[in-house]
Each structure stands twice: as structure tokens, then as C-alpha cells.
Design an enzyme around this catalytic site. Structure first.
Site, short mmCIF file in Angstrom:
data_model
loop_
_atom_site.label_atom_id
_atom_site.label_comp_id
_atom_site.label_asym_id
_atom_site.label_seq_id
_atom_site.Cartn_x
_atom_site.Cartn_y
_atom_site.Cartn_z
CG HIS B 56 -1.75 -1.18 1.40
ND1 HIS B 56 -2.59 -1.64 0.42
CD2 HIS B 56 -1.87 -2.06 2.44
CE1 HIS B 56 -3.21 -2.74 0.85
NE2 HIS B 56 -2.77 -3.02 2.06
CG HIS B 219 -6.16 -5.89 1.25
ND1 HIS B 219 -7.12 -5.21 1.93
CD2 HIS B 219 -5.00 -5.68 1.89
CE1 HIS B 219 -6.57 -4.61 2.97
NE2 HIS B 219 -5.29 -4.88 2.97
#
Lengths: 209, 333
Positions: B56, B219
């Protein structure tokens, strides 16, 4: 009655690790469909490390063995599978008792109750509990009825597989699969799939120990 | 799979080595995979610890520094950090004023941070307060689900609570700022392409050339709905509609509008989206007080974006404008 000693439980853990490695890609594939595509790699990393830890420092007794597996899962895996499987082995470790089948069944149940407490999931939420809870029930019932450990563990493994399949049509209510809503229905839950491997490994190793 | 890596298993460690080399003002603990502020623990200051799966970036390690986080724990790609890491980070930033954990609402993150807080409480007297972010309106909030995911608002919580901590405010107040920001922020994302987890080696989901996924997570979890690809103007409307329906953003001092890239979308396109966001908000009577445009919370190489709106007031605007010096956010210094 078979004694569930350190060697027997060690064989169980190693067989589970072997099965996880064998099914690694399949578990990750299931997780790609309704999760985040890491269940197989995470479980494989954790169980491989657990076996390595057992090799590096042979545990003194059954409780120490299960604790080593627990702490390795908790400290190596992350995600949900690390804390949940780690808690399972940790609670089992605190309840191994005299190694009799009845003690094993009680320890297994204590482990499953730990998973309930940590994950706050309920039956039907489409998680590993949907395989573990029926397995614990079948095990307790069979051992209570005086059946041999091999019969009892076979019943537990079958119950786990049945539990896994029973939630496939359902909508997930816990974990990342729950974000999918209706779209999670029809997919096998990866956590329930790895939990079946755990019980199946017990049936193939502990029954003949 | 084509990626600029050495080996899938080494991605996180190799990237941390790179961060350490590129940012000598940070201190990296390679064993625990923690990025520390170079001068941590800062005397008298509440420590801010966050963390989560890798993939991320720049979140969370890129937000470590003056005015933001004191430490960030890096998990495996898309996998939360383990309790040992969070314990080491918490102890490493504790200067006696307590520690705030900023946790995104994912089952694994919540569980691992919870276990860490229990361990810290058992091992030392450090006071830990946790604030869980859950701003994603794509997920129906229900007692029977894992709840809303923590997405874009997490970046804003880390900046605003970080500024409050930097002013020397006590733990309870810093936590209150974090909770308030989470409560007043809402997000919604979309993807044009999937991402590829290095260890998996292929895209997490298939998305046909002419379709996009609405309500996607960070995700690679597929979203709730697939729709035909549309112009940025319509995408901005589709993303803002559920955000504006979820919370009343009109009145008051306006909003902080945050257009976030998911990793594979160029800044050029993010500005195209931002122009449309401005237009939608103007029409809805929502004044924009501050903005942030860029890729701050990514999902590996996923193409797509998320939009976060945060209702602000004078205090939050002051905290937003306060100096910050981190690899990814840096102003006023």
C-alpha cells in the site's frame, strides 16, 4: 488406548505442514476468488517455520511442542490465520492432559473455543470454524461413546469436510470474504479448507500412532 | 508476472533496505520490519504507531516522521503485521505519554494489534489506545459482517492525529482527534485493473477490458458491482453518490477532498478525476476547504482510484496545515 505423546503430536503437525505445502496454490486460489490471495502462502510460511522450530529445538513434552507451533504461527504469519491457528495450538497446549484420546478431544475443543474467542465468528459465518466446530463435536461424541481414536478422528475429519462444504453456498459474514456480499456465495471458504487439512492430518497420523 | 523485484519472498525486506538507504533521517529495524522516526521516542510526546500489510506504499512507512507517525510496522504483502512487531514498535516510541495505535478495520489487522496491546499491557505499564478506521461506504455496515474497511481516511487520521501529538496534546485528546476524523470521513473506490500479489504471481481477479469494479478494496478483494467502463465524469459521480448519501457534508466549514490513486493510475488521470469531483461537490453545495491528490494508499499496481471526503472545521484545518516531514507528505518545514 494410544498415548498421544510428543512424537505422535509432532507427526500430526508435520503431516499438516506437508499437506499445507502440497495444497498451497489451491488454498491461495480459493482465497483469490473471495479474499486477498494469500491464505496458501501464509499458512505454508507459518507451518514450514513451525516445523523448522521443532527441528531446531526438540520440545520437552507435548505441551511445549504445541506451544512452539502456536508461537511460530502467531509471530510469523500475520493476517487472520496467524492469530487464529496460533490461538488454536496455544489453547490446546494448555489442555493436553494425560495424552489419552479423551484428553486429546478435550484439548482439541479447548483449541476450537480459543478460535471462537479470538475471531468472534459464529457457525455459518463461513470461516474455519465451520469445519472445526463439527470436527470437535464429532470427536467428543465418538470418544465419549468409547470408540477407538482412529474411528473418532475419521468421524472428525469427515465432519470437518462436511462442514466446509455446507457453508460453500452461504454468504460470508466474517473476514475479507464478507466484503463481497452475495458474490461470496458458491465459493469454498479457504479457512475452512485449511482446517479440513488439519483434522485430516490428525486422522492419518494420530490414528496409527 | 513482470515486476521489478529480486524474488517474491524478498520484496518486503528489499524495499525496507531501500527505504533505509533513501531516508537516513528514519531508523529502520530490519528484523522487526519497523520504520521508526529517527528521533523516536520523542520526549513528552504521545507516540503514534500504525502498520498493515505491505503493498500500500507509501502507507504506512512513508508517513513516518515529524508531524505524523512515530513508527510503522510492515507486514507481508496484504497481510497484517504480527504482534511481535507491534509490541517492538510500541515500546520503541513510548516516551511516557502513551501510545496511539491506528488500525485499519480488517479482521487480521484488528486481531494482531489487539494481541499486541494485550502483550504490551502485560509486559510494561505503557498506556495504549487504539483507534480503528472504517470509512469505506462500499461495505454495508452490519453487526453480522467484519464492518466497513479502513481506507483513505487512514492517511488523514495519521496526518491530523500526528499534528495533534506534535503539539504535545495528551493521549486522550490525540485519540479523540483520530476518532473524530474517522467519524467524519467517508470513502469509495474503483478499479480498472486487478493487482498481482508477488507470491501469487498472477492477477487476483480478472476484469474484462470494457469493465470496471466499483467498491473495490485495497487488497484486490473484488468490489460489490461490475459496470461498463465510463468517462471520469461519470466515475466521479458514481463514487461520490454513495459517499454524499452516507453523511451530510453540506454546511459547516466544508471538506477536505482526497483523490487517491491505487498504484497504477497516473497523476494526469487523478487530476482529471479531481476536476470532476470539484464540479460534483460544487453542485451538491459542498465547499472544498483543502485537497489532496496523489497515490498515497495503493494496492500494488492496481489502476483505479478512491475518493475520500472529510468534514473539516477550523481546528482540523489548522492541524492539516501544520508542518509535516515524512517521505510522502512534506510541507511547512
Amino acid at each position: 488406548m494410544t498415548a498421544l505423546d510428543t512424537d505422535a503430536l509432532g507427526a500430526w503437525v508435520r503431516e499438516f505442514a506437508r499437506a499445507v505445502t502440497e495444497h498451497r496454490d489451491e488454498l491461495t486460489e480459493l482465497d483469490s476468488a473471495i479474499g486477498d490471495a494469500d491464505h496458501g502462502t501464509n499458512m505454508d510460511r507459518g507451518m514450514t517455520a513451525a516445523v523448522a522450530a521443532l527441528d531446531a529445538t526438540p520440545p520437552a513434552d507435548a505441551a511445549a511442542l504445541l506451544k512452539t507451533v502456536a508461537m511460530t504461527m502467531i509471530s510469523k504469519v500475520g493476517g487472520t490465520s496467524g492469530p487464529l491457528y496460533g490461538t488454536f495450538f496455544l489453547r490446546m497446549s494448555g489442555a493436553v492432559g494425560d495424552g489419552s484420546p479423551a484428553a486429546f478431544a478435550a484439548a482439541f475443543r479447548a483449541g476450537v473455543e480459543g478460535v471462537v474467542a479470538r475471531g468472534k465468528a459464529e457457525p455459518g459465518d463461513k470461516t474455519l470454524l465451520d469445519a472445526l466446530l463439527p470436527a470437535a463435536d464429532a470427536l467428543t461424541e465418538a470418544v465419549g461413546a468409547g470408540q477407538g481414536l482412529d474411528t473418532a478422528l475419521r468421524a472428525a475429519a469427515d465432519a470437518a469436510a462436511k462442514g466446509r462444504d455446507s457453508v460453500t453456498p452461504l454468504v460470508a459474514r466474517k473476514g475479507r470474504a464478507s466484503y463481497l456480499g452475495e458474490r461470496s456465495a458458491g465459493h469454498v471458504d479457504p479457512g475452512a479448507a485449511s482446517a479440513v487439512l488439519l483434522v485430516e492430518a490428525a486422522a492419518t497420523t494420530l490414528a496409527r500412532s | 508476472m513482470k515486476k521489478l523485484i529480486n524474488a517474491p519472498a524478498d520484496v518486503v525486506d528489499d524495499a525496507l533496505r531501500g527505504m533505509a538507504a533513501a531516508h537516513p533521517d528514519l531508523r529502520i529495524d530490519p528484523e522487526h520490519r519497523i520504520v521508526f522516526r529517527g528521533d523516536a521516542p520523542v520526549a513528552g510526546k504521545v507516540g503514534l504507531v500504525s502498520g498493515g500489510g505491505s503493498g500500500h506504499e507509501p502507507m504506512h512507512g512513508g508517513f513516518v516522521g515529524m508531524g505524523m507517525l512515530d513508527a510503522a510496522c510492515a507486514g507481508e504483502v496484504f497481510t497484517s503485521p504480527v504482534p511481535d512487531q507491534v509490541v517492538a514498535a510500541t515500546q520503541g516510541v513510548d516516551a511516557g505519554a502513551g501510545v496511539l495505535h491506528i488500525v485499519k478495520n480488517y479482521t487480521g489487522d484488528v486481531m494482531n494489534f489487539e494481541m499486541a496491546a494485550e502483550l504490551v499491557a502485560a509486559e510494561s505499564g505503557t498506556e495504549v489506545v487504539s483507534v480503528v478506521t472504517d470509512d469505506d461506504v462500499a461495505v454495508q455496515d452490519s453487526l453480522y459482517t467484519a464492518g466497513r474497511r479502513g481506507v483513505g481516511v487512514t492517511v488523514l487520521v495519521e496526518k491530523l492525529a500526528g499534528a495533534a501529538a506534535e503539539q504535545g496534546r495528551p493521549l486522550a485528546e490525540v485519540a479523540e482527534v483520530a476518532r473524530r476524523v474517522n467519524g467524519q470521513g467517508r470513502s469509495m473506490g474503483m478499479a480498472l485493473t486487478s493487482c498481482t500479489v508477488p507470491a501469487a504471481g498472477k492477477p487476483t481477479f480478472d476484469l474484462p477490458e470494457n469493465e470496471m469494479e466499483l467498491g473495490v478494496g485495497i487488497h484486490g478483494e473484488p468490489g460489490r458491482r461490475r459496470v461498463p467502463v465510463a468517462p471520469a465524469r461519470e466515475v466521479a459521480e458514481m463514487l461520490l453518490e454513495p459517499v454524499l448519501a452516507d453523511l451530510d457534508f453540506t454546511g459547516g466549514d466544508g471538506v477536505l477532498a482526497f483523490v487517491n490513486g491505487l498504484g497504477g493510475t497516473p497523476l494526469l488521470e487523478l487530476y482529471v478525476v479531481y476536476a470532476e469531483v470539484q464540479a460534483v461537490l460544487a453542485k451538491a453545495g459542498v465547499p472544498v476547504a483543502r485537497s489532496l491528490v496523489g497515490s498515497y494508499m495503493t494496492s500494488l499496481e492496481m489502476a483505479g482510484c478512491s475518493i475520500t471526503l472529510l468534514k473539516v472545521d477550523d481546528e482540523l484545518i489548522r492541524l492539516w496545515d501544520a508542518p509535516v516531514r515524512t517521505p510522502a507528505l512534506r510541507w511547512g518545514v
